[in-house]
Design an enzyme around this catalytic site. Sequence first.
Site, PDB file in Angstrom:
ATOM      1  N   GLU A  69     -31.931 -47.644 -32.278  1.00  9.88           N
ATOM      2  CA  GLU A  69     -31.875 -48.303 -33.596  1.00  9.88           C
ATOM      3  C   GLU A  69     -33.299 -48.443 -34.097  1.00  9.88           C
ATOM      4  O   GLU A  69     -34.157 -48.982 -33.390  1.00  9.88           O
ATOM      5  CB  GLU A  69     -31.239 -49.698 -33.503  1.00  9.88           C
ATOM      6  N   GLU A  87     -27.897 -54.627 -27.186  1.00  6.21           N
ATOM      7  CA  GLU A  87     -28.704 -55.850 -27.346  1.00  6.21           C
ATOM      8  C   GLU A  87     -28.158 -56.974 -26.452  1.00  6.21           C
ATOM      9  O   GLU A  87     -27.816 -58.061 -26.912  1.00  6.21           O
ATOM     10  CB  GLU A  87     -28.793 -56.257 -28.823  1.00  6.21           C
TER      11      GLU A  87
HETATM   12  O1  AHR Z   1     -28.155 -52.302 -37.245  1.00  2.75           O
HETATM   13  C1  AHR Z   1     -27.762 -53.616 -37.490  1.00  2.75           C
HETATM   14  C2  AHR Z   1     -27.812 -54.479 -36.241  1.00  2.75           C
HETATM   15  O2  AHR Z   1     -29.127 -54.601 -35.812  1.00  2.75           O
HETATM   16  C3  AHR Z   1     -27.081 -53.952 -35.045  1.00  2.75           C
HETATM   17  O3  AHR Z   1     -25.738 -54.264 -35.058  1.00  2.75           O
HETATM   18  C4  AHR Z   1     -27.752 -54.662 -33.914  1.00  2.75           C
HETATM   19  O4  AHR Z   1     -27.717 -53.931 -32.718  1.00  2.75           O
HETATM   20  C5  AHR Z   1     -29.168 -54.878 -34.433  1.00  2.75           C
HETATM   21  O5  AHR Z   1     -29.580 -56.175 -34.240  1.00  2.75           O
END
Ligand code: AHR
Length: 512
Positions: A314, A193
């Site tokens: 994710e 991110e």
């Molecule tokens: O999964 C939780 C968080 O969500 C992670 O650390 C981040 O990459 C995302 O914003």
Amino acid sequence: MKRIIIVIAAVALAASAQAQNIVVIHDSEADGRIIPKEIYGQFSEHLGSCIYGGLWVGRDSSIPNEDGYRKDVLDALRALQVPVLRWPGGCFADDYHWMDGIGPQEKRAKISNNTWGGTMEDNSFGTHEFLDLCEKLGCDAYVSGNVGSGTVEEMAKWVEYMTSDKPSTVVDMRKANGREKPWKVKYFGIGNEAWGCGGNMPAEYYSYLYRRYTTYLRNYAGNALCRVASGANSYDYGWTETLMNGIDSGMEAISMHYYTVRDWNHKGSATEFSDREYALTLAKAVDIENAIKGHIRIMDKADPGRKVALFVDEWGTWFDVEPGTNPGHLFQQSTMRDAMVAALSLNIFHKYTDRIKMSNIAQVVNVLQAMILTDPEGHMVLTPTYHVFEMYKIFQDAEFLPVENDTPVCSVSGETYPSLSVTAGRKDGSIRVALVNTELSKSQKVTLSCDSEMGAVEARILTCTDIRDHNTFEKPRTVEPLGFYSYKLRNGALEFMIPARSIITFTISQKQ
Ligand code: AHR
């Protein structure tokens, strides 16, 4: 070329509680595309009790453990056949300095985990513990490097420490720390991110950094790194476009992240939600398909040969934390609503496996849409989402079978999601089908047939009496898969009712 087409003709039965679906499988037309097992990837971050208390309790713990790893969790994950595990974050990755986590555990740096609740991080789980865990699980390692607060040298030496067999100071350090042979590290993320917690960078700036960092990530001892660029948030197609155009080599994959949250200030309870909130969550979950299509469209322009993979590294639900728990630890319960989100998302990923080569649900233990919940007393519970992943193991490395359907849709505030979602695959001479009935009160009649003759049939069902049903430490088996036998083979087709709020998987052997 063989191809299976499932045609679902939905006949709405007015004034009836039952919809009727005709499912036809044209299995003579499969195109040979494989659903990579990595679609079933997991994600573990130094966040709350994902690592400490979840995966790792240490060798001296009274909780039964294998070399410090929780035994019950290890066994549950082994049963899931986890193909790949991402670590150490997430946002934590860009705050992580790997040298803090090597050497004698009692001497390791103690830091504050500033991203996640300011919890003390004693680094007792570091590179060795993670890579050894991957070996124990028989899965590939996906390590995320630190771009946000690290250096090129630090990242380059980490890769060398883990994977090189050539004499050098860092390799000697690894050996002195107890690991003679290098590990295999198949996937390496260049930050996480980068547009947010990983450095708040504009895409163009990150793409320059990406080129610089990857220049020094070397392949040692036959280890070929799959280098993953920190990709877009949800619908940020501009990010993908800039990276695809700005990074002309050294990028084997680009990621994207997608959570079902609609309003970050009002995420809602994980267990106490209205039927409307259920519908809104499902509508947001299936909208990932639009986001995927948008990113793929851009990737196709820059990379028509599809050399760069898309990793959804994710994804999942994100609700309010369980009352009474640390807000920075993201510990949430998981109901049959989460199971629906998991199954619908996986059904979508299957369709795009010509570009999507990995997905990592967030996260494996005790965080967000977890597979497993644990408590400090040593209890463990498997969530409905775990059960979906376990039932869907049948699709790992199966040949994708396209599903043509004309399924009815449910709608909420002008958004829609399928009333019945179906996916199909083939492996080892059997056709595998999963059906998801998202309806809250309508069971649906299904007639399912194939071009080829059906042989033996095995089926399982995950169902519930209320969509809010979930497993707790006190009642761990409220939601769990059962054998499904209520089908008839009539005139070469399977006939059955799929109850409301249910997921059914079939394994149908093909007669030669
Ligand atoms: O999964 C939780 C968080 O969500 C992670 O650390 C981040 O990459 C995302 O914003």
